[in-house]
Design an enzyme around this catalytic site. Structure first.
Site, PDB file in Angstrom:
ATOM      1  N   ALA A 115       8.461 -28.199  47.251  1.00  0.00           N
ATOM      2  CA  ALA A 115       9.843 -27.726  47.277  1.00  0.00           C
ATOM      3  C   ALA A 115       9.927 -26.523  48.215  1.00  0.00           C
ATOM      4  CB  ALA A 115      10.281 -27.324  45.870  1.00  0.00           C
ATOM      5  N   GLY A 131       5.992 -30.183  44.921  1.00  0.00           N
ATOM      6  CA  GLY A 131       6.956 -31.278  45.020  1.00  0.00           C
ATOM      7  C   GLY A 131       6.512 -32.369  45.990  1.00  0.00           C
TER       8      GLY A 131
END
Ligand SMILES: C/C=C/C(=O)SCCNC(=O)CCNC(=O)[C@H](O)C(C)(C)COP(=O)(O)OP(=O)(O)OC[C@H]1O[C@@H](n2cnc3c(N)ncnc32)[C@H](O)[C@@H]1OP(=O)(O)O
Length: 257
Positions: free
Chosen positions: A62, A108
Protein backbone atom coordinates in the site's frame (compact mmCIF):
# COMPACT_ATOMS: atom_id res chain seq x y z
CA UNK A 1 -4.12 8.41 -14.42
CA UNK A 2 -3.87 4.79 -15.54
CA UNK A 3 -1.39 2.71 -13.58
CA UNK A 4 -2.47 -0.55 -15.18
CA UNK A 5 -2.25 -1.59 -18.78
CA UNK A 6 -3.06 -4.85 -20.46
CA UNK A 7 -2.38 -6.53 -23.74
CA UNK A 8 -3.83 -9.70 -25.17
CA UNK A 9 -1.58 -12.53 -26.30
CA UNK A 10 -3.72 -15.29 -27.77
CA UNK A 11 -6.35 -16.14 -25.15
CA UNK A 12 -4.34 -14.61 -22.29
CA UNK A 13 -4.38 -11.07 -20.91
CA UNK A 14 -1.06 -9.73 -19.63
CA UNK A 15 -1.61 -7.00 -17.03
CA UNK A 16 1.26 -4.66 -16.14
CA UNK A 17 1.35 -2.54 -12.97
CA UNK A 18 3.29 0.64 -13.67
CA UNK A 19 3.40 3.16 -10.85
CA UNK A 20 7.02 4.22 -10.25
CA UNK A 21 9.06 4.05 -8.17
CA UNK A 22 7.73 1.01 -6.27
CA UNK A 23 4.31 0.13 -7.78
CA UNK A 24 2.83 1.13 -4.42
CA UNK A 25 -0.88 0.34 -4.34
CA UNK A 26 -2.61 3.71 -4.06
CA UNK A 27 -6.38 3.88 -3.48
CA UNK A 28 -6.74 4.69 -7.17
CA UNK A 29 -4.60 1.76 -8.35
CA UNK A 30 -6.61 -0.68 -6.23
CA UNK A 31 -9.83 0.65 -7.82
CA UNK A 32 -8.23 0.26 -11.24
CA UNK A 33 -7.55 -3.42 -10.54
CA UNK A 34 -11.23 -3.99 -9.75
CA UNK A 35 -12.40 -2.04 -12.81
CA UNK A 36 -10.02 -3.79 -15.19
CA UNK A 37 -11.12 -7.20 -13.92
CA UNK A 38 -14.78 -6.23 -14.52
CA UNK A 39 -13.82 -5.38 -18.08
CA UNK A 40 -11.79 -8.57 -18.63
CA UNK A 41 -14.56 -10.74 -17.15
CA UNK A 42 -16.81 -9.73 -20.08
CA UNK A 43 -14.10 -10.41 -22.68
CA UNK A 44 -14.73 -13.96 -23.87
CA UNK A 45 -11.43 -14.00 -25.78
CA UNK A 46 -9.54 -13.86 -22.46
CA UNK A 47 -9.35 -17.20 -20.66
CA UNK A 48 -6.40 -16.67 -18.29
CA UNK A 49 -4.54 -13.68 -16.85
CA UNK A 50 -0.97 -12.85 -15.93
CA UNK A 51 -0.19 -9.86 -13.71
CA UNK A 52 3.31 -8.48 -13.23
CA UNK A 53 5.06 -5.26 -12.26
CA UNK A 54 7.10 -2.87 -14.39
CA UNK A 55 10.34 -1.51 -12.89
CA UNK A 56 12.23 -2.84 -9.88
CA UNK A 57 9.36 -4.50 -7.99
CA UNK A 58 6.09 -6.39 -8.39
CA UNK A 59 4.72 -4.07 -5.68
CA UNK A 60 6.09 -2.66 -2.41
CA UNK A 61 2.61 -2.58 -0.84
CA UNK A 62 0.00 0.00 0.00
CA UNK A 63 1.14 3.58 -0.63
CA UNK A 64 2.56 4.61 2.75
CA UNK A 65 2.72 8.26 1.59
CA UNK A 66 -1.09 8.23 1.17
CA UNK A 67 -1.50 7.02 4.79
CA UNK A 68 -0.65 10.54 5.96
CA UNK A 69 -3.83 11.81 4.23
CA UNK A 70 -6.00 9.58 6.45
CA UNK A 71 -7.49 11.23 9.55
CA UNK A 72 -8.65 8.38 11.75
CA UNK A 73 -8.87 4.66 12.37
CA UNK A 74 -12.38 4.37 10.93
CA UNK A 75 -11.21 5.73 7.60
CA UNK A 76 -8.22 3.36 7.78
CA UNK A 77 -10.57 0.41 8.38
CA UNK A 78 -12.57 1.42 5.30
CA UNK A 79 -9.35 1.50 3.28
CA UNK A 80 -8.71 -2.08 4.41
CA UNK A 81 -12.26 -3.23 3.59
CA UNK A 82 -12.02 -1.72 0.14
CA UNK A 83 -8.72 -3.52 -0.61
CA UNK A 84 -10.11 -6.75 0.85
CA UNK A 85 -13.14 -6.53 -1.48
CA UNK A 86 -10.99 -6.03 -4.58
CA UNK A 87 -8.60 -8.85 -3.62
CA UNK A 88 -11.57 -11.14 -2.90
CA UNK A 89 -12.73 -10.37 -6.43
CA UNK A 90 -9.26 -11.42 -7.64
CA UNK A 91 -9.41 -14.75 -5.78
CA UNK A 92 -13.00 -15.42 -6.91
CA UNK A 93 -12.35 -14.31 -10.48
CA UNK A 94 -13.79 -16.91 -12.86
CA UNK A 95 -10.60 -16.98 -14.98
CA UNK A 96 -7.23 -18.10 -13.53
CA UNK A 97 -4.87 -15.30 -12.48
CA UNK A 98 -1.11 -15.85 -12.20
CA UNK A 99 1.14 -13.33 -10.42
CA UNK A 100 4.73 -13.11 -11.74
CA UNK A 101 6.70 -11.60 -8.87
CA UNK A 102 10.15 -10.07 -9.26
CA UNK A 103 12.02 -7.70 -6.95
CA UNK A 104 9.57 -7.46 -4.08
CA UNK A 105 5.99 -8.25 -3.15
CA UNK A 106 5.61 -6.66 0.27
CA UNK A 107 2.61 -5.80 2.39
CA UNK A 108 -0.36 -5.09 0.12
CA UNK A 109 1.78 -6.23 -2.83
CA UNK A 110 2.03 -9.71 -1.33
CA UNK A 111 -1.64 -9.57 -0.31
CA UNK A 112 -2.53 -8.93 -3.96
CA UNK A 113 -0.23 -11.78 -5.05
CA UNK A 114 -1.72 -14.14 -2.44
CA UNK A 115 -5.20 -13.50 -3.83
CA UNK A 116 -4.01 -14.65 -7.27
CA UNK A 117 -4.46 -18.36 -7.97
CA UNK A 118 -0.80 -19.07 -8.77
CA UNK A 119 2.42 -17.26 -7.84
CA UNK A 120 5.62 -17.56 -9.89
CA UNK A 121 8.60 -15.76 -8.43
CA UNK A 122 12.15 -14.79 -9.24
CA UNK A 123 14.63 -16.64 -7.03
CA UNK A 124 15.90 -13.37 -5.54
CA UNK A 125 12.49 -11.74 -4.95
CA UNK A 126 11.48 -10.65 -1.43
CA UNK A 127 8.03 -11.71 -0.25
CA UNK A 128 6.84 -10.45 3.10
CA UNK A 129 4.28 -8.68 5.26
CA UNK A 130 6.43 -6.00 6.98
CA UNK A 131 3.51 -3.91 8.34
CA UNK A 132 4.55 -4.44 11.98
CA UNK A 133 7.74 -2.58 11.09
CA UNK A 134 5.42 0.41 10.53
CA UNK A 135 3.59 -0.10 13.84
CA UNK A 136 0.65 -1.45 11.80
CA UNK A 137 -0.79 -4.82 10.77
CA UNK A 138 -1.72 -6.15 7.33
CA UNK A 139 -5.16 -4.98 6.18
CA UNK A 140 -5.88 -6.61 2.82
CA UNK A 141 -6.57 -10.12 4.22
CA UNK A 142 -2.89 -10.98 4.60
CA UNK A 143 -3.36 -12.20 8.19
CA UNK A 144 -5.83 -14.77 6.83
CA UNK A 145 -4.27 -15.76 3.50
CA UNK A 146 -0.64 -16.07 4.68
CA UNK A 147 -1.26 -18.83 7.27
CA UNK A 148 -3.41 -20.74 4.75
CA UNK A 149 -0.31 -20.94 2.54
CA UNK A 150 2.68 -21.23 4.91
CA UNK A 151 1.07 -22.45 8.17
CA UNK A 152 0.47 -20.46 11.34
CA UNK A 153 3.98 -20.75 12.81
CA UNK A 154 5.78 -19.46 9.72
CA UNK A 155 3.13 -16.74 9.26
CA UNK A 156 3.70 -15.65 12.87
CA UNK A 157 7.48 -15.51 12.30
CA UNK A 158 7.05 -13.47 9.10
CA UNK A 159 4.60 -11.05 10.75
CA UNK A 160 6.49 -10.59 14.02
CA UNK A 161 9.97 -10.20 12.49
CA UNK A 162 8.85 -8.39 9.28
CA UNK A 163 11.55 -10.46 7.52
CA UNK A 164 10.66 -11.39 3.93
CA UNK A 165 11.20 -14.81 2.34
CA UNK A 166 13.37 -15.07 -0.77
CA UNK A 167 11.63 -16.39 -3.86
CA UNK A 168 13.53 -19.64 -3.37
CA UNK A 169 12.28 -20.01 0.23
CA UNK A 170 8.76 -18.89 -0.73
CA UNK A 171 8.52 -22.04 -2.88
CA UNK A 172 9.88 -24.15 -0.03
CA UNK A 173 7.14 -22.79 2.27
CA UNK A 174 4.28 -23.11 -0.22
CA UNK A 175 3.87 -19.35 -0.65
CA UNK A 176 4.91 -19.54 -4.30
CA UNK A 177 4.51 -22.28 -6.89
CA UNK A 178 7.83 -22.08 -8.75
CA UNK A 179 10.96 -19.88 -8.76
CA UNK A 180 13.07 -18.90 -11.76
CA UNK A 181 16.11 -16.69 -12.42
CA UNK A 182 14.70 -13.17 -12.78
CA UNK A 183 15.54 -12.91 -16.47
CA UNK A 184 13.46 -16.04 -17.23
CA UNK A 185 10.47 -15.26 -15.00
CA UNK A 186 8.21 -13.44 -17.45
CA UNK A 187 8.85 -15.91 -20.26
CA UNK A 188 8.08 -18.88 -17.96
CA UNK A 189 4.95 -17.15 -16.64
CA UNK A 190 3.78 -16.48 -20.20
CA UNK A 191 4.29 -20.15 -21.07
CA UNK A 192 2.15 -21.17 -18.10
CA UNK A 193 -0.63 -18.68 -18.80
CA UNK A 194 -0.86 -19.92 -22.41
CA UNK A 195 -1.02 -23.53 -21.22
CA UNK A 196 -3.89 -22.63 -18.88
CA UNK A 197 -5.66 -20.51 -21.50
CA UNK A 198 -5.89 -23.61 -23.72
CA UNK A 199 -8.14 -25.34 -21.15
CA UNK A 200 -11.94 -25.21 -21.19
CA UNK A 201 -13.12 -21.90 -19.66
CA UNK A 202 -16.10 -23.77 -18.24
CA UNK A 203 -13.90 -26.31 -16.44
CA UNK A 204 -11.51 -23.57 -15.25
CA UNK A 205 -14.39 -21.57 -13.76
CA UNK A 206 -15.75 -24.68 -12.02
CA UNK A 207 -12.30 -25.50 -10.60
CA UNK A 208 -11.92 -21.94 -9.24
CA UNK A 209 -15.37 -22.06 -7.65
CA UNK A 210 -14.53 -25.36 -5.96
CA UNK A 211 -11.18 -24.09 -4.65
CA UNK A 212 -13.07 -21.29 -2.87
CA UNK A 213 -14.71 -23.86 -0.58
CA UNK A 214 -11.38 -24.22 1.25
CA UNK A 215 -12.22 -20.78 2.72
CA UNK A 216 -14.26 -21.38 5.84
CA UNK A 217 -16.63 -18.85 7.48
CA UNK A 218 -13.71 -18.22 9.89
CA UNK A 219 -11.74 -16.80 6.97
CA UNK A 220 -14.38 -14.13 6.35
CA UNK A 221 -14.78 -13.35 10.06
CA UNK A 222 -10.97 -13.08 10.31
CA UNK A 223 -10.92 -10.64 7.40
CA UNK A 224 -13.62 -8.48 9.08
CA UNK A 225 -11.67 -8.44 12.34
CA UNK A 226 -8.47 -7.59 10.46
CA UNK A 227 -10.03 -4.43 8.96
CA UNK A 228 -11.27 -3.38 12.43
CA UNK A 229 -7.88 -3.88 14.08
CA UNK A 230 -6.14 -2.22 11.11
CA UNK A 231 -8.00 0.97 12.04
CA UNK A 232 -7.38 0.43 15.77
CA UNK A 233 -3.58 0.22 15.41
CA UNK A 234 -3.56 3.21 13.03
CA UNK A 235 -5.01 5.34 15.85
CA UNK A 236 -2.08 4.44 18.16
CA UNK A 237 0.98 6.70 18.57
CA UNK A 238 3.10 3.75 17.43
CA UNK A 239 1.17 3.65 14.14
CA UNK A 240 2.00 7.32 13.49
CA UNK A 241 5.62 6.79 14.56
CA UNK A 242 6.05 3.81 12.21
CA UNK A 243 4.67 5.65 9.18
CA UNK A 244 6.69 8.81 9.95
CA UNK A 245 9.87 6.78 10.49
CA UNK A 246 9.46 5.14 7.05
CA UNK A 247 8.89 8.52 5.37
CA UNK A 248 11.84 10.06 7.23
CA UNK A 249 14.02 7.01 6.34
CA UNK A 250 14.86 6.21 9.98
CA UNK A 251 14.24 3.38 12.44
CA UNK A 252 10.96 3.63 14.39
CA UNK A 253 10.95 4.06 18.16
CA UNK A 254 7.85 2.24 19.45
CA UNK A 255 6.64 3.10 22.94
CA UNK A 256 3.53 0.93 23.28
CA UNK A 257 1.14 3.91 23.25
C1 LIG B 1 -2.99 -2.90 3.95
C2 LIG B 1 -1.65 -2.82 3.39
C3 LIG B 1 -0.66 -2.18 4.10
C4 LIG B 1 0.68 -2.06 3.51
O1 LIG B 1 0.97 -2.59 2.44
S1 LIG B 1 1.80 -1.10 4.34
C5 LIG B 1 3.23 -1.10 3.30
C6 LIG B 1 4.01 -2.37 3.41
N1 LIG B 1 5.22 -2.27 2.62
C7 LIG B 1 6.38 -1.87 3.12
O2 LIG B 1 6.50 -1.58 4.31
C8 LIG B 1 7.54 -1.80 2.17
C9 LIG B 1 8.18 -0.47 2.26
N2 LIG B 1 9.29 -0.33 1.33
C10 LIG B 1 10.50 -0.89 1.55
O3 LIG B 1 10.73 -1.60 2.50
C11 LIG B 1 11.58 -0.56 0.57
O4 LIG B 1 11.21 0.62 -0.09
C12 LIG B 1 11.84 -1.64 -0.50
C13 LIG B 1 12.39 -2.90 0.19
C14 LIG B 1 10.58 -1.99 -1.29
C15 LIG B 1 12.91 -1.12 -1.48
O5 LIG B 1 14.01 -0.66 -0.79
P1 LIG B 1 15.15 0.17 -1.59
O6 LIG B 1 15.61 -0.63 -2.73
O7 LIG B 1 16.17 0.60 -0.56
O8 LIG B 1 14.39 1.44 -2.20
P2 LIG B 1 13.73 2.68 -1.42
O9 LIG B 1 14.60 3.88 -1.60
O10 LIG B 1 13.36 2.33 -0.02
O11 LIG B 1 12.36 2.83 -2.25
C16 LIG B 1 12.33 3.41 -3.53
C17 LIG B 1 11.25 4.46 -3.53
O12 LIG B 1 9.99 3.79 -3.39
C18 LIG B 1 9.27 4.37 -2.30
N3 LIG B 1 8.46 3.33 -1.67
C19 LIG B 1 8.83 2.06 -1.39
N4 LIG B 1 7.83 1.41 -0.84
C20 LIG B 1 6.79 2.27 -0.76
C21 LIG B 1 5.44 2.18 -0.29
N5 LIG B 1 4.96 1.02 0.20
N6 LIG B 1 4.68 3.26 -0.35
C22 LIG B 1 5.13 4.42 -0.87
N7 LIG B 1 6.39 4.57 -1.34
C23 LIG B 1 7.19 3.51 -1.29
C24 LIG B 1 10.35 4.89 -1.36
O13 LIG B 1 9.83 5.87 -0.49
C25 LIG B 1 11.34 5.44 -2.34
O14 LIG B 1 10.85 6.69 -2.80
P3 LIG B 1 11.82 7.97 -2.86
O15 LIG B 1 12.86 7.59 -3.87
O16 LIG B 1 10.92 9.08 -3.30
O17 LIG B 1 12.40 8.17 -1.49
Amino acid sequence: MAYLSHIKEGNAAIITINRPPANALSFELIQEIGNLLDQIEQDTEVRAILIHGEGRFFSAGADIKEFTEIDNGEEFSRLAENGQDVFEKVENFPKPIIAAIHGAALGGGLELAMSCHIRLVSENAKLGLPELQLGLIPGFAGTQRLPRLVGTAKAAEMLFTSDPLSGHDAVKWGLANQAFPEEQLLEKAKEMVQKIAAKSPIALKAAIELLQFSKTPHFYEGVRQEAKKFGFVFDSEDGKEGINAFLEKRKPNFTGK
